[in-house]
Every structure is written in C-alpha cells, then in structure tokens.
Write a protein that holds these residues in place. Structure first.
Motif, short mmCIF file in Angstrom:
data_model
loop_
_atom_site.label_atom_id
_atom_site.label_comp_id
_atom_site.label_asym_id
_atom_site.label_seq_id
_atom_site.Cartn_x
_atom_site.Cartn_y
_atom_site.Cartn_z
N PHE A 1 9.52 14.51 32.59
CA PHE A 1 10.67 15.07 33.29
C PHE A 1 10.71 14.68 34.76
O PHE A 1 11.78 14.47 35.34
CB PHE A 1 10.66 16.59 33.16
N ASN A 2 9.53 14.58 35.39
CA ASN A 2 9.47 14.29 36.82
C ASN A 2 8.52 13.12 37.05
O ASN A 2 7.33 13.22 36.78
CB ASN A 2 9.00 15.53 37.59
N SER A 3 9.06 12.02 37.55
CA SER A 3 8.26 10.81 37.71
C SER A 3 7.20 10.93 38.78
O SER A 3 6.19 10.23 38.75
CB SER A 3 9.18 9.62 38.04
N GLU A 4 7.38 11.83 39.75
CA GLU A 4 6.40 11.99 40.83
C GLU A 4 5.40 13.09 40.54
O GLU A 4 4.28 13.07 41.07
CB GLU A 4 7.12 12.28 42.15
N ASP A 5 5.79 14.05 39.71
CA ASP A 5 4.90 15.17 39.39
C ASP A 5 5.08 15.52 37.91
O ASP A 5 5.88 16.40 37.56
CB ASP A 5 5.25 16.36 40.27
N PRO A 6 4.34 14.85 37.02
CA PRO A 6 4.48 15.09 35.58
C PRO A 6 4.25 16.54 35.17
O PRO A 6 4.71 16.96 34.10
CB PRO A 6 3.43 14.16 34.98
N ALA A 7 3.53 17.29 36.00
CA ALA A 7 3.25 18.69 35.66
C ALA A 7 4.46 19.59 35.89
O ALA A 7 4.52 20.71 35.38
CB ALA A 7 2.08 19.21 36.48
N ARG A 8 5.42 19.10 36.66
CA ARG A 8 6.61 19.91 36.94
C ARG A 8 7.55 19.87 35.74
O ARG A 8 7.95 18.80 35.28
CB ARG A 8 7.34 19.41 38.18
N THR A 9 7.93 21.04 35.24
CA THR A 9 8.77 21.10 34.04
C THR A 9 10.00 21.99 34.20
O THR A 9 10.77 22.13 33.26
CB THR A 9 7.95 21.64 32.85
N LYS A 10 10.18 22.58 35.38
CA LYS A 10 11.28 23.52 35.52
C LYS A 10 12.25 23.09 36.62
O LYS A 10 11.87 22.53 37.64
CB LYS A 10 10.75 24.92 35.86
N THR A 11 13.53 23.38 36.36
CA THR A 11 14.57 23.27 37.37
C THR A 11 15.51 24.44 37.16
O THR A 11 16.13 24.57 36.10
CB THR A 11 15.33 21.93 37.31
N GLY A 12 15.57 25.33 38.12
CA GLY A 12 16.39 26.53 37.96
C GLY A 12 15.94 27.33 36.75
O GLY A 12 14.77 27.64 36.58
N ARG A 13 16.88 27.63 35.86
CA ARG A 13 16.59 28.42 34.67
C ARG A 13 16.32 27.56 33.43
O ARG A 13 16.33 28.07 32.31
CB ARG A 13 17.75 29.38 34.39
#
Length: 377
Positions: A40-52
């Motif tokens: 989901f996030n090319s710079e931070d693969p651990a990030r999985t959330k955006t808003g709700r």
C-alpha cells in the motif's frame, strides 16, 4: 551526400508502406489475467491505514488480451465473483481466490450491444462509465458517455433490453457524462430510484448535475428531477455504491501534472438529497503518493462477518505508464453526522424512514450463460 540522403529518404518512405500493406496481426483474445501482489505504501510497507480505511490486500492486474484495461466501474457478485466494466465497453469477470492471489474462471468479452457510431465513418464508441445491478431480476444498467444514454441489459448480459438517450443529459459535456450510477431499491410496491452523476456538467447552485429517476431510467418516458452533487474541491466523482446501512459510498479522483493522481472516498446520507439543492458527502479517506494510487474509477462493497469491505480498482487508460490495480480495504468504525430530514419536506428524495437498507448478497451458485461463462443470475 545528396544520393545518400535520397536513398535514405526512399528507404524510410518505402518501409512503412511495406508493413501497412502486410497482413494485420491477429488480435490477442487471451482470457488469462495475471495477478501481482502490491504493497500500500512504497516508502513505509508497514503503513496500512488512511482515514477510516485499512488496507488488507492489493494486486496489479495484467493480461495479454488487447481489450483488457480501462476499468471504470465494477460489481461484487455472489461466490466471490467480481464483474468489471471498461470504458471501451468490455466486461472483465473473475472469481477471486484471495489466499492464492489469482483469478479463477476469468473472461474478457465485449458488451452484447451499445450505442451506434455517430456516422458511417466514425468508429464504434462504447464509452461505458458506470454500472449498477438488480440481484433479484438479474438486470444490469450501464451509463454511456459521449452519446449520453442509459442502457439496460438482461440476465448475464445475454442481450440488450432497453436504452434511453436521456434528454436532460444531451447538453452535458462530451466527456462529462454518467460517470456514476446508483440504484436505490424501492420498498414494497415503491419503484426503484436511480441516481445519475455527471462528471462535469455544472449545476447552477454549485457542484455538478445529479439526475434523480423515480423508476427505470431506460424507459422512454422517464423524466428525471434535477439536483446537484458537490464533490471534494478539485476532485471529480468516478463511482458510487451502497453501504449495508443504505448510505452511499462515493469515489473521487484528481490528476495534476505536478502531483499525479490522488483519490478521495466519502460517505453521503441519501436522506439529505433534495430536488433542486446541492448534496454533499463526508470524506473518510484520502489517497496520495507514496500510497498506491492511480486513476481510481471503480468501487464496490462486500460484507465479511462483521466487517464491511471496500474494493477499489483503477483505470489504466490503456496507457503503458499506468496500471490496473485492485485493492481491498476494511471500513473502520467512525462517527458520521446525520442531519434530521422530515418526511413532509416537499423536495426530499428519500425521508429517513425510506432510506434503503442493503444486506450482503446471498450465496447463489454462479451459472453458465450465453457468451459469458460465469455471470450469475
């Protein structure tokens, strides 16, 4: 030197002629769809959330089929079956095996019928931008841009049943047609409502035009009521669907040369729609690089246990620099404002007591059908 230049000129002049008069390469009609997992996030693969929205899985889809791509809308059908529609009038269907990340029983095939070319010299232009479905009757409705019409197709897209070149849509910009189409199931003996969202036809009070049909928009005598929808500033609506509680989930996109593509997902309370007024929705998630985002145009919803699942797909514009991405999100709990709308308000579309409630689709067995091997009826 003059002779050399003359020879080179003759060479480059003759070579294309030789190929132009050669046999036309056979069109690739492969039915295979390749799946490639994405983060989901090319710079931070651990990030999985955006808003709700919480990212669960995602894939890049490719096929050697010349008609694959251009996804503009999609539906979730029973038995993990998905149906996408491209802006070239092509249906893309598959059963999703989430564990293996692949498509079972895929097919890629054109609609059985569509708008005629404007004249004998013009090429076929099936710019199909929106799609909705009645699971009880098996009928499908498709919104076409350019020729600004709504078409209805029978079970499994076996044939065209009706079409209507809606008079109220004929002054819309050529590329500002029925970008989103929403069917609101009627209760008891009440007719269904249909909402048709223009991508860019201005509404006098703000936003863009929203047509409200009390009944099937493909009937020749169907006369819509005019309202407006104001998307987030700088964005255009690209798709809409219903949440299980009957509210609308809406998808918007934006493109700028400096920032590239971005997208916004929002929720709208249908009981707030009033004829002649501007309707708005509330943002629940935004997508910008380095998040995985492209020309997001397709949206649908499923239910898994207690979770509401949001699916999004992109239109690659048949461009090698873009991608067809297909992503799965979980809708996270949140506080949503709801305005009180009384049933006796004269221009209300749907009072609170009439807002449709949608439940998860029943697990029906997918059946074979003419032309398409796997659209359930």
């Amino acid at each position: 030197m003059i002779r050399i230049l003359a020879s080179l000129s003759l060479f480059f002049f003759l070579v294309p002629v030789t190929y132009l008069h050669g046999p036309v390469p056979a069109k690739n009609d492969s039915q295979y769809i390749r799946w490639e997992a994405i983060s989901f996030n090319s710079e931070d693969p651990a990030r999985t959330k955006t808003g709700r929205l919480e990212f669960l899985q995602g894939w890049k889809l490719t096929s050697k089929n010349a008609d694959f791509g251009g996804v503009s809308s999609m539906l979730a059908l029973p038995d993990d079956r998905f149906l996408m529609l491209s802006d070239a009038g092509v249906l893309i269907g598959f059963t999703l095996d989430q564990k293996k990340g692949l498509a079972k029983r895929p097919f890629i095939a054109p609609l059985p019928d569509g708008p005629l070319a404007e004249n004998k010299y013009a090429k076929k232009n099936w710019d199909s931008e929106s799609l909705t479905h009645d699971p009880e009757t098996g009928q499908y409705w498709v919104g076409f841009e350019h020729q600004h019409s709504i078409w209805r197709y029978g079970t499994s897209f076996a044939r065209k049943e009706a079409d209507h070149k809606v008079a109220a849509m004929q002054k819309w910009p050529m590329n500002g047609g029925a970008e989103a189409l929403l069917r609101l199931p009627g209760k008891d003996d009440e007719s269904d409502h249909f909402l048709v969202f223009s991508e860019s036809a201005a509404f006098e009070k703000g936003g863009n035009q929203l047509l409200i049909f009390d009944g099937d928009p493909t009937e020749a005598d169907a006369q819509p009521r005019l309202s407006g929808y104001r998307p987030p500033k700088g964005y255009e609506i690209t798709d809409a669907t219903l949440l299980p509680d009957g509210r609308a989930l809406l998808l918007h996109r934006r493109f700028t040369p400096l920032e590239g593509f971005s997208a916004i997902v929002s929720i709208g309370d249908l009981s707030e729609i009033a004829v002649g007024d501007v309707w708005t929705s509330q943002r629940i998630a935004s997508f910008k690089p380095p998040m995985k985002v492209d020309n997001m145009e397709a949206l649908t919803v499923t239910v898994e246990g207690d979770d509401i699942i949001i699916w999004m797909a992109s239109d690659d514009n048949f461009n090698v620099f873009q991608e067809t991405i297909f992503m799965k999100f979980r809708l996270l709990p949140g506080r949503q404002k709801r305005k009180k709308v009384t049933a006796d308000k004269p221009n209300s579309l749907l009072p609170n007591t009439m807002v449709p409630k949608v439940t998860a689709a029943p697990k029906a067995k997918a059946e074979a059908s003419p032309g398409f091997s796997s659209i359930p009826n």
